[in-house]
Design a protein around this motif. Structure first.
Motif, PDB file in Angstrom:
ATOM      1  N   SER A  41      -3.506  21.257  60.328  1.00  0.00           N
ATOM      2  CA  SER A  41      -3.716  22.561  60.950  1.00  0.00           C
ATOM      3  C   SER A  41      -3.979  22.398  62.447  1.00  0.00           C
ATOM      4  O   SER A  41      -4.070  21.290  62.966  1.00  0.00           O
ATOM      5  CB  SER A  41      -4.866  23.304  60.279  1.00  0.00           C
ATOM      6  N   ASP A 213      -4.276  27.845  64.274  1.00  0.00           N
ATOM      7  CA  ASP A 213      -4.682  28.503  63.041  1.00  0.00           C
ATOM      8  C   ASP A 213      -6.083  29.084  63.208  1.00  0.00           C
ATOM      9  O   ASP A 213      -6.388  30.148  62.707  1.00  0.00           O
ATOM     10  CB  ASP A 213      -4.689  27.493  61.895  1.00  0.00           C
ATOM     11  N   ARG A 214      -6.898  28.311  63.895  1.00  0.00           N
ATOM     12  CA  ARG A 214      -8.244  28.794  64.191  1.00  0.00           C
ATOM     13  C   ARG A 214      -8.555  28.543  65.656  1.00  0.00           C
ATOM     14  O   ARG A 214      -8.054  27.596  66.257  1.00  0.00           O
ATOM     15  CB  ARG A 214      -9.285  28.073  63.330  1.00  0.00           C
ATOM     16  N   THR A 228      -9.789  33.202  63.347  1.00  0.00           N
ATOM     17  CA  THR A 228      -8.347  33.155  63.527  1.00  0.00           C
ATOM     18  C   THR A 228      -8.021  33.974  64.771  1.00  0.00           C
ATOM     19  O   THR A 228      -8.833  34.794  65.218  1.00  0.00           O
ATOM     20  CB  THR A 228      -7.623  33.781  62.328  1.00  0.00           C
TER      21      THR A 228
ATOM     22  N   SER B   3      -0.343  30.884  59.241  1.00  0.00           N
ATOM     23  CA  SER B   3      -1.353  29.889  58.907  1.00  0.00           C
ATOM     24  C   SER B   3      -1.019  29.202  57.594  1.00  0.00           C
ATOM     25  O   SER B   3      -0.607  29.827  56.634  1.00  0.00           O
ATOM     26  CB  SER B   3      -2.707  30.557  58.793  1.00  0.00           C
TER      27      SER B   3
END
Ligand SMILES: Nc1ncnc2c1ncn2[C@@H]1O[C@H](COP(=O)(O)OP(=O)(O)OP(=O)(O)O)[C@@H](O)[C@H]1O
Ligand SMILES: [Mg+2]
Lengths: 341, 282
Positions: A41, A213-214, A228, B3
């Protein structure tokens, strides 16, 4: 320690920061930062100048020793097993560190042979990377003759020579033109699709938005928000449609017209501007068509997305770059330090 | 971007296996890089080519007539210039190191799974190569103006070995200066105000025995560079008879050179490693 021929698949977080603190003398640059990044990620570390992004990255890549706390990369501790960390990660620092007097290809070879790649592998990977970063034509030119953007791209290519599983990029697109920036974003997406975990720092919400993603927002060394991209944007206000009318006397008519298509309209007569909260581009197109069919002449019509500044304004109640501390009543000592500096 | 968090991590793509090479191979890579630099910028060699050749010409033809060395001045001069060239190897190291530190190159190396010592060892060896090129140029120039080695092969080689040994000690000083000083300009400043005069305040270009006042002569004779120069002059048969009242080291120049080099290394190495570590940790 031996190099595992068949590494046990590590499934934990690719990157973990545990109460990282870094002090330079009296100044606390990073103040109790903790987070975890799952494998494959992308984490965006967002913050203004001096927020402590680079310092955090330097601690996580074994370049700087934490004052307290620790971090793990691919499960290896940066303090007790820095060599294992170095084997697992690649780093592109904030400033380009390619060797000016070597060619692009030689720069790749320099790092490749320090990683212990075979000559054959190195040639193959170098060709691939030069191609991927659009510097294949300049591969045999001395870096001194590269443009800033080419250097930056080579810098990134070099950090990928050993195809690290975890990649740290400190403001990777600073100094790139818009096209290179978009190209780089797609390259990074490919890497992530291949299973690479990415931590990137940036000052631009858009970049974090595109890739992460974050997102963790830092300021004065502290995490002030986390979520997010969507969550963060929701917290910092929606996008706005901004219309600038050419002739002041048409402002009222324009306001009336706009009001019939959106929920609410703000008027700034001085700037001949109308602002309305909208959902996205579709709304803008719709309104544009309406005005096209009207007699009203416009200077400008566009969508204004929340900027980092807006996020900051929202999260901290002050502008991102502001020097004066104003009214941070119960500010932490670290923050006070920084403000006073 | 969409995501993928929460789903299982994608299967890792085939990645080349990182097996950090041995120390020797790491050092070789650093040397390769530094030698490339010299090839890309031959002007880097000016300090061991044009500059000493200019000194040879200046001293052999301009000042030489008025300097009484007790033997053929040109033959006597050449080992002096070689020793000076070797002393300047500290300068080469310091400039290279400061540049790398300031440009973040050292940080990049530090983020790799390699030995930290390899960077310094690579620098040291490249710098000895750099200075050795200078020695070869000097020898060539010397042969043209009439310098000869009058002794056998072993003694000739021993002379060159002593030069390298002393150069090695000087490298530690270079690492110390390169780590402690922040800019190339500062390094140049220290080298030109401290090291440069020290190479003259020795038995290099004019006999130390003729220096006055007496304390100046004492300083010059105890200068490690004087031991080195005297040692290679004796080994190569370029020496003048030694004044009986000369300082102790000059009576045993070979031994003194070895002792000086080892002592300097023992003192400077820990200091310079500490300075380097301090500079590269914040
Ligand atoms: N080696 C150092 N010595 C002293 N202070 C330092 C050092 N490195 C960083 N700082 C300070 O720590 C704070 C955080 O710096 P850092 O470089 O981590 O910020 P950043 O978020 O990367 O900023 P930028 O967006 O400008 O790159 C700053 O106030 C900086 O002055
Ligand atoms: Mg930074």
């Amino acid at each position: 320690m031996t190099l595992h021929a068949t590494p046990a698949p590590y499934r934990g977080p690719a990157i973990e920061a545990e109460h990282l603190v870094k002090r330079f003398g009296e100044m606390t640059a990073v103040d109790d930062v903790s987070f975890a990044v799952p494998q494959g990620s992308v984490l965006g570390l967002l913050g203004p100048n001096g927020a402590g992004k680079t310092t955090t990255v330097r601690m996580m890549t074994t370049l700087s020793r934490p004052t307290s706390g620790t971090a793990r990369v691919a499960g290896h501790d940066v303090i007790s097993d820095p060599d294992a960390v170095r084997r697992s990660m690649g780093l592109t620092g904030q400033a380009a560190t390619v060797d000016e007097f070597l060619t692009g290809r030689e720069n790749l070879r320099l790092m490749g042979s320090l990683y212990g790649l075979s000559r054959r592998e190195m040639t193959r990977i170098s060709d691939e990377l030069l191609e991927r970063f659009s510097i294949a034509d300049a591969g045999d030119k001395v870096v001194k003759d590269y443009s800033g953007g080419m250097r930056r791209r080579l810098d990134l290519a070099v950090s990928l020579i050993a195809a690290p599983r975890v990649l740290f990029l400190d403001e990777p697109t600073t100094g790139l033109d818009p096209r290179s920036r978009v190209e780089l974003w797609s390259t990074l997406r490919e890497l992530v699709a291949d299973g690479t975990t990415l931590l990137l720092t940036t000052q631009y919400l858009e970049e974090a938005d595109q890739l992460a993603d974050r997102i963790i927002v830092v300021d004065h060394g502290r995490i002030i928000a986390e979520g997010t991209p969507l969550e963060l944007k929701d917290r910092s206000g929606a996008a706005a449609l901004v219309i600038t009318v050419s002739h002041a006397h048409e402002l009222v008519a324009a306001q009336a017209l706009l009001a019939s298509h959106v929920r609410e309209v703000h008027v700034d007569p001085g700037a001949r501007q109308l602002t309305a909260p909208v959902e996205g581009l579709a709304d803008v197109m719709r309104v544009a068509r309406v005005f096209e069919q009207s007699e009203i002449v416009l200077d400008d019509l566009g969508l204004k997305r929340p900027s980092l500044d807006d996020v900051f304004l929202h999260l901290t109640g002050r502008r991102a770059e502001s020097e004066e501390s104003a009214d941070d009543q119960a500010a932490e000592p670290a923050a006070v330090m920084e403000e006073v500096r | 971007m969409t995501s993928t968090i929460g789903t299982t991590a994608p299967a890792p793509a085939a990645r080349p296996i990182v097996t950090p090479p041995g120390l020797a191979s790491q050092v070789r890579t650093h040397v390769w890089r530094n030698v490339k630099h010299i090839r890309r910028m031959p002007e880097m060699l000016a300090d061991v080519t044009f500059q000493p050749v200019m000194f040879v010409v200046l001293f052999a033809y301009v000042f030489g007539g008025s300097i009484n060395a007790g033997v053929n001045y040109r033959e006597w001069l050449l080992p002096g210039i070689m020793a000076q060239t070797m002393t300047f190897s500290c300068f080469v190291v310091a400039v290279g190191l400061t540049n790398d530190l300031n440009k973040g190159v050292i940080d990049r190396f530090r983020s790799l799974p390699i030995s930290r010592a390899s960077v310094l060892m690579g620098r040291s060896i490249s710098s000895l190569i750099h200075s050795s090129i200078g020695i070869v140029v000097m020898a060539g120039t010397g042969l043209v103006i009439g310098w000869r080695i009058h002794e056998g092969f072993t003694r000739a080689v021993l002379g060159f070995a002593l030069l390298l040994l002393f150069g090695f000690a000087m490298i530690w000083f270079g690492i110390l200066a390169g780590s402690a000083l922040k800019t190339v300009e500062a390094v140049q400043g220290v080298m030109f105000t401290a090291v440069f005069p020290l190479t003259f305040l020795a038995d290099t270009f004019a006999p130390a025995a003729n220096m006055s006042p007496a304390w100046l002569r004492t300083v010059a004779e105890w200068n490690p560079i004087s031991s080195l120069v005297r040692a290679i002059r004796e080994l190569w048969g370029n020496a003048a008879p030694l004044a009986p009242d000369s300082a102790l080291p000059l009576h045993h120049p070979v031994e003194s050179t070895i002792i000086w080099s080892v002592a300097l290394t023992l003192v400077l190495a820990p200091l310079s490693i500490r300075a380097f570590n301090r500079r590269t940790s914040d």
